[in-house]
Design an enzyme around this catalytic site. Structure first.
Site, mmCIF file in Angstrom:
data_model
loop_
_atom_site.group_PDB
_atom_site.id
_atom_site.type_symbol
_atom_site.label_atom_id
_atom_site.label_comp_id
_atom_site.label_asym_id
_atom_site.label_seq_id
_atom_site.Cartn_x
_atom_site.Cartn_y
_atom_site.Cartn_z
ATOM 1 N N HIS A 155 0.845 -1.203 0.000
ATOM 2 C CA HIS A 155 0.000 0.000 0.000
ATOM 3 C C HIS A 155 0.886 1.261 0.000
ATOM 4 O O HIS A 155 0.963 1.989 0.998
ATOM 5 C CB HIS A 155 -0.863 -0.085 1.272
ATOM 6 C CG HIS A 155 -1.956 0.907 1.434
ATOM 7 N ND1 HIS A 155 -1.784 2.264 1.285
ATOM 8 C CD2 HIS A 155 -3.240 0.733 1.782
ATOM 9 C CE1 HIS A 155 -2.928 2.870 1.545
ATOM 10 N NE2 HIS A 155 -3.834 1.955 1.851
ATOM 11 N N GLU A 255 -1.197 1.466 -5.094
ATOM 12 C CA GLU A 255 -0.903 0.239 -4.358
ATOM 13 C C GLU A 255 -0.793 -0.948 -5.305
ATOM 14 O O GLU A 255 -1.653 -1.142 -6.157
ATOM 15 C CB GLU A 255 -2.017 -0.001 -3.334
ATOM 16 C CG GLU A 255 -2.296 1.234 -2.489
ATOM 17 C CD GLU A 255 -3.585 1.111 -1.678
ATOM 18 O OE1 GLU A 255 -3.953 -0.007 -1.290
ATOM 19 O OE2 GLU A 255 -4.233 2.152 -1.448
HETATM 20 C C1 BG6 Z 1 -7.076 2.047 0.714
HETATM 21 C C2 BG6 Z 1 -8.548 1.732 0.566
HETATM 22 O O1 BG6 Z 1 -6.333 1.004 0.184
HETATM 23 O O2 BG6 Z 1 -6.746 2.202 2.078
HETATM 24 C C3 BG6 Z 1 -9.362 2.838 1.224
HETATM 25 O O3 BG6 Z 1 -8.866 1.579 -0.785
HETATM 26 C C4 BG6 Z 1 -8.914 3.027 2.673
HETATM 27 O O4 BG6 Z 1 -10.736 2.512 1.163
HETATM 28 C C5 BG6 Z 1 -7.414 3.268 2.701
HETATM 29 O O5 BG6 Z 1 -9.615 4.125 3.238
HETATM 30 C C6 BG6 Z 1 -6.846 3.458 4.101
HETATM 31 O O6 BG6 Z 1 -7.179 2.410 4.926
HETATM 32 P P1 BG6 Z 1 -6.785 2.430 6.451
HETATM 33 O O7 BG6 Z 1 -7.358 1.167 7.043
HETATM 34 O O8 BG6 Z 1 -5.281 2.433 6.505
HETATM 35 O O9 BG6 Z 1 -7.360 3.668 7.046
#
Ligand code: BG6
Length: 279
Positions: A155, A255
């Protein structure tokens, strides 16, 4: 040079410095949260308000979403993006082949805690290669006697000069699931960010480029045919406790994923590797 360090509140991480680059990787989540090539600005974004606390994912760098990406398919009470990013990994190997490159190997295996969340035996390894390029290889090995399915994402949060002027090249004509409208759409041309965006692209090519005002960042992938593009924009980032106001202007997530139709079914004794190379 590889140094074991701790933040003020005792959060353990490894610092890597060589002649090409420097990087920092937290043992929690094997979470790389800093990468900077020699004489350049950091390539990855890290929130100024990020938590460096046990059981809370760091906001920025490259969290590992695994063994599921996003919400769990059937149980909304399970942690979003799985448990790898908040689990404590072990550093099992370090290598400094020359003055210009450093390699670290982190590992996470099933434990009574992981089995409560996901009833499968596994070995998960992250190889981190820090040089003039940053390469992460994430390998899932199925150590149980039955197949299992994983979805995942490396990510990556990229640091950008100004969100209004960046664009992503390489996803023209790819179909995507728009997580905001729940529709399947097709990308036309490059991607410009003008509002909240949360999309899972499918059948993506292995080369994407993030064009920023000051530089172009190359993102190469292997073992992945999906990519997530996310920026929370104004309202969502204001709701998130770990981003300062306006931080959305300086970050963009692209990502490298195995998500939706790209989820991987791994047979007993088999493994799957997803790779991202960034430069
Ligand atoms: C992204 C998702 O990969 O991660 C989003 O597509 C999400 O929907 C974002 O809000 C952040 O996620 P988190 O759990 O780290 O707040």
């Amino acid at each position: 040079m590889i140094t074991h360090k701790k933040t003020k509140n005792g959060f353990a991480y490894i610092e890597i410095v060589n002649k090409n680059a420097c990087a920092r990787v937290a043992l929690q989540g094997a979470h790389l949260f800093h990468y900077r090539q020699q004489d350049k600005n950091p390539l990855l974004w890290l929130s100024e308000k990020s938590f460096f606390e046990n059981d809370k994912a760091i906001r920025g760098g490259i969290p590992i979403c695994w063994p599921w990406f996003g919400k769990h398919k059937t149980d909304p009470d399970l942690p979003q993006h799985g448990f790898a990013r908040t689990s404590l990994w072990t550093l099992v190997e370090t290598e400094e082949p020359d003055e210009f490159s450093t390699e670290l190997l982190f590992q996470l295996e099933n434990s009574p805690d992981t089995l409560k969340l996901w009833p499968h035996q596994f070995k998960l390894q992250l190889r981190v290669m820090v040089s003039s390029t940053l390469q992460l290889n994430l390998t899932t090995k199925n150590c149980s006697t039955e197949s299992f399915e994983i979805s995942s994402a490396l990510h990556s949060y990229f640091a950008v000069h100004d969100i209004d002027t960046v664009f992503i090249e390489g996803l023209d004509n790819c179909s995507y699931f728009d997580a905001l409208t729940k529709e399947i759409k097709t990308q036309k041309g490059n991607i410009y960010i003008r509002e909240e965006i949360d999309r899972v692209y499918q059948n993506v090519p292995p080369r994407l480029t993030l064009h920023d005002q000051e530089r172009s960042v190359q993102i190469r992938s292997q073992g992945s045919s999906s990519a997530v593009v996310w920026n929370p924009w104004i309202e969502k980032s204001a709701r998130m406790g770990d981003m300062i106001q306006d931080a959305y202007k300086n970050m963009l997530c692209i990502e490298t994923a195995n998500a939706l139709t790209d989820a991987q079914n791994i047979g007993p004794g088999d493994d799957h590797t997803v790779i991202v190379i960034i430069f």
